[in-house]
Design an enzyme around this catalytic site. Structure first.
Site, PDB file in Angstrom:
ATOM      1  NE  ARG A 248      25.263  43.181  35.326  1.00 28.28           N
ATOM      2  CZ  ARG A 248      26.008  42.275  35.958  1.00 28.28           C
ATOM      3  NH1 ARG A 248      25.519  41.085  36.242  1.00 28.28           N
ATOM      4  NH2 ARG A 248      27.243  42.555  36.329  1.00 28.28           N
ATOM      5  CG  HIS A 252      28.216  41.928  31.678  1.00 30.03           C
ATOM      6  ND1 HIS A 252      28.071  43.284  31.824  1.00 30.03           N
ATOM      7  CD2 HIS A 252      28.762  41.746  30.441  1.00 30.03           C
ATOM      8  CE1 HIS A 252      28.511  43.898  30.727  1.00 30.03           C
ATOM      9  NE2 HIS A 252      28.934  42.986  29.881  1.00 30.03           N
ATOM     10  CE1 TYR A 261      29.197  40.060  38.999  1.00 31.99           C
ATOM     11  CE2 TYR A 261      30.371  38.473  37.615  1.00 31.99           C
ATOM     12  CZ  TYR A 261      29.325  39.362  37.796  1.00 31.99           C
ATOM     13  OH  TYR A 261      28.417  39.561  36.800  1.00 31.99           O
TER      14      TYR A 261
END
Ligand SMILES: Cc1ncc(C[n+]2csc(CCOP(=O)(O)OP(=O)(O)O)c2C)c(N)n1
Ligand SMILES: [Mg+2]
Length: 332
Positions: A248, A252, A261
């Site tokens: 990705r 998100h 993260y």
């Protein structure tokens, strides 16, 4: 000249150029949505960026007249390859009455279209998997025997719904393609903290059908694996689990900040291997994509994205009373 890998699989030059066009279109619609979100014009974006090769490569393996899809929220590339348009995507993003998915009622990414054989989805992840299995069973009972595609993230392959659906499909040898888009994260949780086995594909053996792990950044490899699985399902030999390993490229969703993260270096490294750039290089190397054709395709995509944005922005919202529709059965 690079080795031609698409012709031996039965993919024509026209089809691979169409794949490339759809990958570009999905990417550019997605990028525009982020701009619109940051400008305060649309409330939410959930992206396909980085996963276009997996989605579009898979979609080309189906008979779009006959087969069904139970996609997940990231599958903008997939649903566009199944027939949805840039305008449809933007109508949904702006929550306008004409949105074919739900008339502006569902969140973006909740695709559904009777016309294109796409089953409407819910927000709890993986609910589409048992739905796909039920759809395949219903199709068999009706004697129509469609092959059913269902997709989900690797994080979602931990949900009970996946295991229950896979078990039932394995026992009844149902024609379901379980398509896991392993993009290495479930929001902030990295792969190593999600599963302890080597690959998601390994899970298939427990349910008595094949599982394959493939390069999800190469649409031709994805097409090949999916076509084999679809042919197998059509012969009556049952389901297949395909794990398309990908990445990705953006957070998100528009509500996430991925700097919390994952390192910028990791993301930059993945961007340098962007599946769209890689596929463009392939098409150039087999002599299919001149600079002129590439520019024409990019211009066509840019025009479509502009047209879709303007149309959807100007389109009317649903009437407030519409909220009450499709909740209870209505008298004809
Ligand atoms: C049953 C359920 N639990 C939690 C959530 C919240 N949630 C939405 S997306 C997501 C992560 C899913 O990760 P993955 O399956 O890997 O898909 P990805 O978003 O990475 O494509 C979570 C936990 C949800 N929608 N449904
Ligand atoms: Mg994931």
């Amino acid at each position: 000249m690079a080795e031609n890998r698409h012709q031996p699989l039965g993919l024509t030059d026209e089809q691979v150029l169409d794949m490339y066009y759809l990958m570009l279109l999905a990417r550019k619609v997605d990028e525009r949505m982020w701009l619109l979100n940051r400008a305060g014009k649309i409330p939410f974006v959930i992206s396909c960026q980085g996963q276009e090769a997996a989605q579009i490569g898979a979609a080309f393996a189906f008979d779009r007249e006959k087969d069904y899809a139970c996609p997940y929220y990231r599958d903008m590339g997939f649903v566009m390859a199944f027939g949805m348009t840039a305008r449809d995507m933007m109508l949904s993003a702006f929550a306008k009455a004409e949105d074919p998915n739900s008339g502006g009622r569902q969140m973006p990414g909740h695709f559904g279209s009777r016309r294109y054989n796409i089953l409407t989805g819910s927000s709890p992840v993986t609910t589409q998997v048992p739905h796909a299995v039920g759809l395949a069973l219903a199709g068999r009972m009706e004697g129509k025997n469609p092959v059913v595609f269902t997709s989900f993230g690797e994080g979602s392959s931990n949900q009970g719904d996946f295991h229950e659906g896979a078990n039932f499909a394995g026992v009844h040898k149902l024609p379901v393609i379980f398509f896991c888009e392993n993009n290495k994260y479930a929001i902030s949780v990295p792969l190593a903290k999600q599963i302890a086995c080597q690959s998601v594909a390994d899970r298939a053996i427990g349910y008595g059908f094949p599982g394959v792990s493939i390069d999800g950044n190469d649409p031709i490899e994805v097409y090949k694996a999916t076509k084999e699985a679809v042919d197998r399902a059509r012969r009556g030999d049952g389901p297949t689990l395909i794990e398309a390993v990908t990445y990705r490229l953006v957070p998100h969703s528009s509500d996430d900040d991925d700097r919390a993260y994952r390192s910028r270096e990791e993301v930059a490294e993945a961007k340098s291997k962007d599946p769209i750039l890689r596929f463009r290089t392939y098409l150039q190397e087999v002599g299919l994509l001149s600079e002129e054709v590439d520019n024409e395709l990019n211009d066509r995509v840019a025009r479509e994205v502009d047209e879709a944005t303007e149309y959807a922005e100007d389109a009317p919202y649903p009437e407030p009373e519409e909220t009450l529709r499709h909740v209870y059965a209505e008298a004809e």
